[in-house]
Design a protein around this motif. Structure first.
Motif, PDB file in Angstrom:
ATOM      1  N   MET A   1     -11.187 -21.113 -15.481  1.00  9.11           N
ATOM      2  CA  MET A   1     -10.602 -21.934 -14.434  1.00  9.11           C
ATOM      3  C   MET A   1     -11.712 -22.455 -13.514  1.00  9.11           C
ATOM      4  O   MET A   1     -12.621 -21.724 -13.150  1.00  9.11           O
ATOM      5  N   THR A   2     -11.598 -23.712 -13.157  1.00 14.80           N
ATOM      6  CA  THR A   2     -12.553 -24.353 -12.260  1.00 14.80           C
ATOM      7  C   THR A   2     -11.782 -24.959 -11.089  1.00 14.80           C
ATOM      8  O   THR A   2     -10.746 -25.601 -11.289  1.00 14.80           O
ATOM      9  N   VAL A   3     -12.282 -24.783  -9.887  1.00 12.63           N
ATOM     10  CA  VAL A   3     -11.704 -25.431  -8.711  1.00 12.63           C
ATOM     11  C   VAL A   3     -12.590 -26.626  -8.385  1.00 12.63           C
ATOM     12  O   VAL A   3     -13.803 -26.479  -8.238  1.00 12.63           O
ATOM     13  N   LEU A   4     -11.965 -27.795  -8.312  1.00 15.99           N
ATOM     14  CA  LEU A   4     -12.692 -29.043  -8.161  1.00 15.99           C
ATOM     15  C   LEU A   4     -12.270 -29.758  -6.873  1.00 15.99           C
ATOM     16  O   LEU A   4     -11.081 -29.888  -6.609  1.00 15.99           O
ATOM     17  N   LEU A   5     -13.245 -30.197  -6.097  1.00 15.55           N
ATOM     18  CA  LEU A   5     -13.005 -30.928  -4.850  1.00 15.55           C
ATOM     19  C   LEU A   5     -13.316 -32.401  -5.069  1.00 15.55           C
ATOM     20  O   LEU A   5     -14.448 -32.756  -5.398  1.00 15.55           O
ATOM     21  N   GLY A   6     -12.324 -33.252  -4.906  1.00  9.04           N
ATOM     22  CA  GLY A   6     -12.527 -34.695  -4.978  1.00  9.04           C
ATOM     23  C   GLY A   6     -12.651 -35.246  -3.572  1.00  9.04           C
ATOM     24  O   GLY A   6     -11.942 -34.822  -2.656  1.00  9.04           O
ATOM     25  N   LEU A   7     -13.564 -36.212  -3.395  1.00 12.29           N
ATOM     26  CA  LEU A   7     -13.822 -36.781  -2.078  1.00 12.29           C
ATOM     27  C   LEU A   7     -13.830 -38.300  -2.132  1.00 12.29           C
ATOM     28  O   LEU A   7     -14.410 -38.887  -3.044  1.00 12.29           O
ATOM     29  N   ASP A   8     -13.184 -38.914  -1.168  1.00 13.05           N
ATOM     30  CA  ASP A   8     -13.202 -40.371  -1.010  1.00 13.05           C
ATOM     31  C   ASP A   8     -13.682 -40.637   0.415  1.00 13.05           C
ATOM     32  O   ASP A   8     -12.892 -40.738   1.350  1.00 13.05           O
ATOM     33  N   PRO A   9     -15.010 -40.720   0.600  1.00  8.59           N
ATOM     34  CA  PRO A   9     -15.557 -40.826   1.951  1.00  8.59           C
ATOM     35  C   PRO A   9     -15.334 -42.189   2.589  1.00  8.59           C
ATOM     36  O   PRO A   9     -15.367 -43.219   1.927  1.00  8.59           O
ATOM     37  N   SER A  10     -15.108 -42.143   3.889  1.00 10.08           N
ATOM     38  CA  SER A  10     -14.973 -43.339   4.703  1.00 10.08           C
ATOM     39  C   SER A  10     -15.159 -42.913   6.154  1.00 10.08           C
ATOM     40  O   SER A  10     -14.793 -41.799   6.522  1.00 10.08           O
ATOM     41  N   LEU A  11     -15.715 -43.787   6.954  1.00  9.42           N
ATOM     42  CA  LEU A  11     -15.909 -43.451   8.361  1.00  9.42           C
ATOM     43  C   LEU A  11     -14.570 -43.364   9.089  1.00  9.42           C
ATOM     44  O   LEU A  11     -14.374 -42.500   9.932  1.00  9.42           O
ATOM     45  N   SER A  12     -13.633 -44.221   8.734  1.00 10.44           N
ATOM     46  CA  SER A  12     -12.344 -44.216   9.433  1.00 10.44           C
ATOM     47  C   SER A  12     -11.427 -43.104   8.942  1.00 10.44           C
ATOM     48  O   SER A  12     -10.750 -42.463   9.739  1.00 10.44           O
ATOM     49  N   CYS A  13     -11.389 -42.880   7.617  1.00 11.35           N
ATOM     50  CA  CYS A  13     -10.489 -41.857   7.070  1.00 11.35           C
ATOM     51  C   CYS A  13     -11.014 -41.379   5.720  1.00 11.35           C
ATOM     52  O   CYS A  13     -10.905 -42.094   4.720  1.00 11.35           O
ATOM     53  N   THR A  14     -11.552 -40.197   5.691  1.00  4.59           N
ATOM     54  CA  THR A  14     -12.071 -39.591   4.464  1.00  4.59           C
ATOM     55  C   THR A  14     -10.953 -38.805   3.797  1.00  4.59           C
ATOM     56  O   THR A  14     -10.307 -37.971   4.424  1.00  4.59           O
ATOM     57  N   GLY A  15     -10.747 -39.093   2.511  1.00  3.52           N
ATOM     58  CA  GLY A  15      -9.737 -38.354   1.760  1.00  3.52           C
ATOM     59  C   GLY A  15     -10.370 -37.201   1.001  1.00  3.52           C
ATOM     60  O   GLY A  15     -11.528 -37.277   0.592  1.00  3.52           O
ATOM     61  N   TRP A  16      -9.603 -36.133   0.821  1.00  2.00           N
ATOM     62  CA  TRP A  16     -10.059 -34.993   0.031  1.00  2.00           C
ATOM     63  C   TRP A  16      -8.889 -34.452  -0.786  1.00  2.00           C
ATOM     64  O   TRP A  16      -7.729 -34.582  -0.384  1.00  2.00           O
ATOM     65  N   GLY A  17      -9.216 -33.902  -1.934  1.00  2.00           N
ATOM     66  CA  GLY A  17      -8.191 -33.314  -2.778  1.00  2.00           C
ATOM     67  C   GLY A  17      -8.795 -32.186  -3.597  1.00  2.00           C
ATOM     68  O   GLY A  17      -9.914 -32.302  -4.087  1.00  2.00           O
ATOM     69  N   VAL A  18      -8.065 -31.098  -3.709  1.00  2.00           N
ATOM     70  CA  VAL A  18      -8.531 -29.936  -4.468  1.00  2.00           C
ATOM     71  C   VAL A  18      -7.556 -29.702  -5.620  1.00  2.00           C
ATOM     72  O   VAL A  18      -6.343 -29.650  -5.410  1.00  2.00           O
ATOM     73  N   ILE A  19      -8.126 -29.588  -6.835  1.00  2.00           N
ATOM     74  CA  ILE A  19      -7.325 -29.265  -8.008  1.00  2.00           C
ATOM     75  C   ILE A  19      -7.958 -28.094  -8.736  1.00  2.00           C
ATOM     76  O   ILE A  19      -9.140 -27.817  -8.571  1.00  2.00           O
ATOM     77  N   ARG A  20      -7.133 -27.400  -9.518  1.00  2.00           N
ATOM     78  CA  ARG A  20      -7.617 -26.361 -10.421  1.00  2.00           C
ATOM     79  C   ARG A  20      -7.561 -26.925 -11.832  1.00  2.00           C
ATOM     80  O   ARG A  20      -6.568 -27.535 -12.224  1.00  2.00           O
ATOM     81  N   VAL A  21      -8.628 -26.710 -12.579  1.00  2.00           N
ATOM     82  CA  VAL A  21      -8.691 -27.147 -13.963  1.00  2.00           C
ATOM     83  C   VAL A  21      -8.595 -25.896 -14.825  1.00  2.00           C
ATOM     84  O   VAL A  21      -9.472 -25.037 -14.771  1.00  2.00           O
ATOM     85  N   GLU A  22      -7.504 -25.800 -15.568  1.00  2.00           N
ATOM     86  CA  GLU A  22      -7.243 -24.644 -16.430  1.00  2.00           C
ATOM     87  C   GLU A  22      -7.151 -25.158 -17.863  1.00  2.00           C
ATOM     88  O   GLU A  22      -6.070 -25.519 -18.330  1.00  2.00           O
ATOM     89  N   GLY A  23      -8.276 -25.257 -18.533  1.00  2.00           N
ATOM     90  CA  GLY A  23      -8.301 -25.867 -19.862  1.00  2.00           C
ATOM     91  C   GLY A  23      -7.992 -27.353 -19.732  1.00  2.00           C
ATOM     92  O   GLY A  23      -8.677 -28.076 -19.019  1.00  2.00           O
ATOM     93  N   ASN A  24      -6.922 -27.786 -20.387  1.00  2.00           N
ATOM     94  CA  ASN A  24      -6.489 -29.184 -20.287  1.00  2.00           C
ATOM     95  C   ASN A  24      -5.474 -29.404 -19.175  1.00  2.00           C
ATOM     96  O   ASN A  24      -5.026 -30.522 -18.956  1.00  2.00           O
ATOM     97  N   ARG A  25      -5.091 -28.343 -18.499  1.00  2.00           N
ATOM     98  CA  ARG A  25      -4.060 -28.412 -17.458  1.00  2.00           C
ATOM     99  C   ARG A  25      -4.699 -28.613 -16.090  1.00  2.00           C
ATOM    100  O   ARG A  25      -5.672 -27.942 -15.743  1.00  2.00           O
ATOM    101  N   LEU A  26      -4.127 -29.545 -15.321  1.00  2.00           N
ATOM    102  CA  LEU A  26      -4.570 -29.795 -13.955  1.00  2.00           C
ATOM    103  C   LEU A  26      -3.491 -29.326 -12.990  1.00  2.00           C
ATOM    104  O   LEU A  26      -2.314 -29.650 -13.167  1.00  2.00           O
ATOM    105  N   VAL A  27      -3.889 -28.584 -11.970  1.00  2.00           N
ATOM    106  CA  VAL A  27      -2.941 -28.046 -10.997  1.00  2.00           C
ATOM    107  C   VAL A  27      -3.366 -28.475  -9.599  1.00  2.00           C
ATOM    108  O   VAL A  27      -4.513 -28.231  -9.194  1.00  2.00           O
TER     109      VAL A  27
END
Length: 157
Positions: A1-27
């Motif tokens: 299992m891998t925990v992955l942090l996605g980032l969409d940087p912006s000065l006004s509003c930075t987005g973030w999202g965390v998912i778990r990768v379990e083989g081919n399954r995304l959570v």
């Protein structure tokens, strides 16, 4: 299992999202947006983004990160502000020893939807399919989740 942090940087509003990768399954784990006060001084806005990203990292302990690449705007000032926001996001990851891959927006869209010319609404619709009906906190959080999904699809480091 891998925990992955996605980032969409912006000065006004930075987005973030965390998912778990379990083989081919995304959570879906969590997502959010970091808004800054447009009237605040640049150092305070950047510090706010850095502190919030550090809090996300310390809370969810990602194994790796993924960030959208900078694209050049017609307005050089906008590009510079985006680059500064991106710098503090990458610095937060670096401070915690988290490796980060960068992906072009077209590649993210292709990985999530199947075409690099996908519209935002198509990406958001696919997020719900891929992450079991997840409701992103807003468009920037949705973009960050898409970056994380794209990175998961592109394989390990």
């Amino acid at each position: 299992m891998t925990v992955l942090l996605g980032l969409d940087p912006s000065l006004s509003c930075t987005g973030w999202g965390v998912i778990r990768v379990e083989g081919n399954r995304l959570v879906h784990v969590a997502n959010g947006q970091i808004a800054t006060d447009a009237g605040a001084a640049m150092p305070l806005r950047l510090a706010s983004i850095h502190a919030a990203v550090m809090e996300v990292i310390l809370t969810y302990r990602p194994d790796r990160g993924a960030c959208e690449e900078v694209f050049v705007n017609r307005n050089p000032q906008s590009t510079l502000k985006l680059a500064q926001a991106r710098g503090v996001v990458l610095a937060a990851c670096g401070a915690q020893g988290i490796p980060v891959r960068e992906h072009a927006a077209r590649l993210v869209k292709k990985a999530v939807v199947g075409t690099g010319a996908a519209e935002k609404r198509q990406v958001q619709a696919m997020l719900k399919v891929l992450l079991g009906g997840t409701q992103p906190a807003g468009p920037d959080a949705a973009d960050a989740l898409a970056v994380a999904i794209a990175d998961a699809h592109l394989g390990s480091y």
